[in-house]
Design a protein around this motif. Structure first.
Motif, PDB file in Angstrom:
ATOM      1  N   MET A   1       5.315   4.778 -12.782  1.00 59.19           N
ATOM      2  CA  MET A   1       5.096   3.350 -12.939  1.00 59.19           C
ATOM      3  C   MET A   1       6.067   2.580 -12.042  1.00 59.19           C
ATOM      4  SD  MET A   1       2.679   3.375 -15.224  1.00 59.19           S
ATOM      5  CE  MET A   1       2.587   1.798 -16.042  1.00 59.19           C
ATOM      6  N   TRP A   2       5.794   1.291 -11.885  1.00 63.92           N
ATOM      7  CA  TRP A   2       6.642   0.426 -11.067  1.00 63.92           C
ATOM      8  C   TRP A   2       8.055   0.312 -11.666  1.00 63.92           C
ATOM      9  CZ3 TRP A   2       7.393  -2.473  -6.784  1.00 63.92           C
ATOM     10  CH2 TRP A   2       8.299  -3.523  -6.853  1.00 63.92           C
ATOM     11  N   ARG A   3       9.017   0.389 -10.774  1.00 66.20           N
ATOM     12  CA  ARG A   3      10.389   0.066 -11.175  1.00 66.20           C
ATOM     13  C   ARG A   3      11.070  -0.623  -9.995  1.00 66.20           C
ATOM     14  NH1 ARG A   3      10.652   5.822 -10.736  1.00 66.20           N
ATOM     15  NH2 ARG A   3      12.021   6.500  -9.030  1.00 66.20           N
ATOM     16  N   LEU A   4      11.949  -1.548 -10.298  1.00 66.50           N
ATOM     17  CA  LEU A   4      12.564  -2.380  -9.265  1.00 66.50           C
ATOM     18  C   LEU A   4      13.541  -1.602  -8.412  1.00 66.50           C
ATOM     19  CD1 LEU A   4      12.816  -5.157  -8.021  1.00 66.50           C
ATOM     20  CD2 LEU A   4      14.547  -5.732  -9.746  1.00 66.50           C
TER      21      LEU A   4
ATOM     22  N   LEU B   1       0.831  -1.208   0.000  1.00 64.51           N
ATOM     23  CA  LEU B   1       0.000   0.000   0.000  1.00 64.51           C
ATOM     24  C   LEU B   1       0.865   1.257   0.000  1.00 64.51           C
ATOM     25  CD1 LEU B   1      -2.845   1.238   0.179  1.00 64.51           C
ATOM     26  CD2 LEU B   1      -2.646   1.119   2.663  1.00 64.51           C
ATOM     27  N   THR B   2       1.944   1.237   0.781  1.00 68.94           N
ATOM     28  CA  THR B   2       2.861   2.384   0.836  1.00 68.94           C
ATOM     29  C   THR B   2       3.506   2.624  -0.521  1.00 68.94           C
ATOM     30  OG1 THR B   2       3.322   1.953   3.175  1.00 68.94           O
ATOM     31  CG2 THR B   2       4.902   3.320   1.986  1.00 68.94           C
ATOM     32  N   ILE B   3       3.901   1.538  -1.180  1.00 66.43           N
ATOM     33  CA  ILE B   3       4.510   1.651  -2.514  1.00 66.43           C
ATOM     34  C   ILE B   3       3.515   2.238  -3.517  1.00 66.43           C
ATOM     35  CG2 ILE B   3       5.369   0.309  -4.480  1.00 66.43           C
ATOM     36  CD1 ILE B   3       6.595  -1.640  -2.396  1.00 66.43           C
ATOM     37  N   LEU B   4       2.290   1.710  -3.511  1.00 62.16           N
ATOM     38  CA  LEU B   4       1.269   2.194  -4.446  1.00 62.16           C
ATOM     39  C   LEU B   4       0.926   3.659  -4.177  1.00 62.16           C
ATOM     40  CD1 LEU B   4      -1.099  -0.919  -4.440  1.00 62.16           C
ATOM     41  CD2 LEU B   4       0.263  -0.102  -6.370  1.00 62.16           C
ATOM     42  N   ASN B   5       0.853   4.035  -2.916  1.00 65.20           N
ATOM     43  CA  ASN B   5       0.547   5.412  -2.554  1.00 65.20           C
ATOM     44  C   ASN B   5       1.620   6.363  -3.081  1.00 65.20           C
ATOM     45  OD1 ASN B   5      -1.203   7.284  -0.974  1.00 65.20           O
ATOM     46  ND2 ASN B   5       0.644   7.573   0.239  1.00 65.20           N
ATOM     47  N   ALA B   6       2.879   5.972  -2.926  1.00 61.92           N
ATOM     48  CA  ALA B   6       3.981   6.804  -3.408  1.00 61.92           C
ATOM     49  C   ALA B   6       3.992   6.885  -4.934  1.00 61.92           C
ATOM     50  CB  ALA B   6       5.306   6.243  -2.896  1.00 61.92           C
ATOM     51  N   MET B   7       3.693   5.762  -5.594  1.00 58.84           N
ATOM     52  CA  MET B   7       3.680   5.746  -7.057  1.00 58.84           C
ATOM     53  C   MET B   7       2.581   6.641  -7.615  1.00 58.84           C
ATOM     54  SD  MET B   7       4.318   1.667  -7.701  1.00 58.84           S
ATOM     55  CE  MET B   7       3.850   1.759  -9.432  1.00 58.84           C
TER      56      MET B   7
END
Length: 311
Positions: A307-310, A295-301
């Motif tokens: 978009m997602w990056r590793l 959730l934290t990752i999605l919120n920041a994105m």
């Protein structure tokens, strides 16, 4: 001298709205277009800090939409929290008039933020997802029953019914994707969320319609909204077990499904989970921690529109 802004409490039922404010006192209007016109005309005579009402399974939506359309901030709050607040103040009696008064005191104390209006696409998406959840529950129930049937003709009829339900689910999934892609804001959020390994169509659709605040709050606030903020249980020297509670159940379910996949196939979540496993954390602790991490990752994105990056 300008009058101080007043909080307005509305106790909502199917047919009536019981309203209370310190300036206007208590009054009642019909939960209809005509009744809402009367309410808005009365509120126009005073300075309104905000209107607060409880979630009532949809009966509050017309009032919420009408108030927000006329520029009056309206908040839909959790009934359980309002009831706990009333009990804490010693107010055990419960009537529509009393409930409206309690809502005013609750609002003055909590100062709830306005509940944003759902776009047409989000509102329809929410309905489709609710119907899809019923279909999925029906498939699960019928599949569990199937193994207990002995009569071949009943087995065939049950199998046909399950096949029909699965076709209906597939059709709904296509409708959900088309609806999202037809709305620019929803489509942008969808592309960002689904770029994360472990997050698919239904996870993205659920977050879009059930957590519209995603990307606009900080990580602690968004975790609290989703019900993923652990609460301490401490007293004196006692250090109790921290646990999550409350929040939005639909969002938690979606994140749970995504986290289960993510700890296996999402490199970041997999490493994160392996660290917790090395510390001998229970599976439930690991999965909840992964849900909050996701959730934290999605919120920041979404906040950064990335978009997602590793790395």
């Amino acid at each position: 001298m300008t009058a101080a802004p007043q909080w307005i409490g509305i106790d909502v039922s199917k047919k009536m709205l019981d309203v209370y404010s310190q300036n206007l006192g208590a009054f009642r209007v019909a939960n209809s277009a005509q009744g809402l016109d009367t309410l808005i005309a009365k509120l126009a005579k005073i300075t309104v800090a905000g209107v607060v009402m409880e979630a009532t399974g949809g009966y509050e939506q017309a009032a919420h939409q009408a108030l927000m359309f006329h520029g009056i901030n309206a908040s839909i709050v959790n009934p359980a929290r309002v009831r706990a607040f009333a009990t804490g103040t010693g107010q055990l009696a419960k009537t529509d008039k009393i409930d409206a008064q309690i809502l005013v005191h609750y609002a003055a104390f909590k100062k709830p933020a306005p509940t944003p209006l759902a776009s047409t696409a989000r509102a329809k998406l929410k309905e489709i997802l609710a119907y899809r959840a019923q279909i999925v529950a029906e498939i699960t129930a019928r599949t569990a029953q199937l193994r207990h049937f002995e009569s071949q003709d009943i087995v065939e009829r049950a199998t046909a019914a399950i096949t029909s339900l699965k076709a209906d689910r597939k059709s709904l999934d296509a409708e959900i994707e088309a609806l999202i892609k037809a709305d620019a804001d929803c489509e942008t959020a969808y592309r960002i969320v689904t770029s994360v390994p472990g997050a698919g169509l239904i996870v993205a659709a659920t977050l879009i319609c059930e957590l519209p605040e995603l990307g606009s709050l900080n990580r602690r606030q968004i975790a609290s909204l989703a019900g993923l903020a652990p609460f301490p249980r401490e007293s004196g020297q006692r250090k109790g077990y921290r646990a999550i509670r409350g929040g939005r159940a639909e969002v938690r379910t979606a994140l749970f499904n995504a986290a289960r996949v993510g700890i296996r196939f999402n490199p970041k979540l997999k490493v994160f989970a392996e660290r917790l496993v090395a510390k001998s954390k229970p599976y439930k602790v690991i999965i909840v921690a992964a849900m909050r991490k996701l959730l934290t990752i999605l919120n920041a994105m979404l906040k950064a529109n990335e978009m997602w990056r590793l790395t």
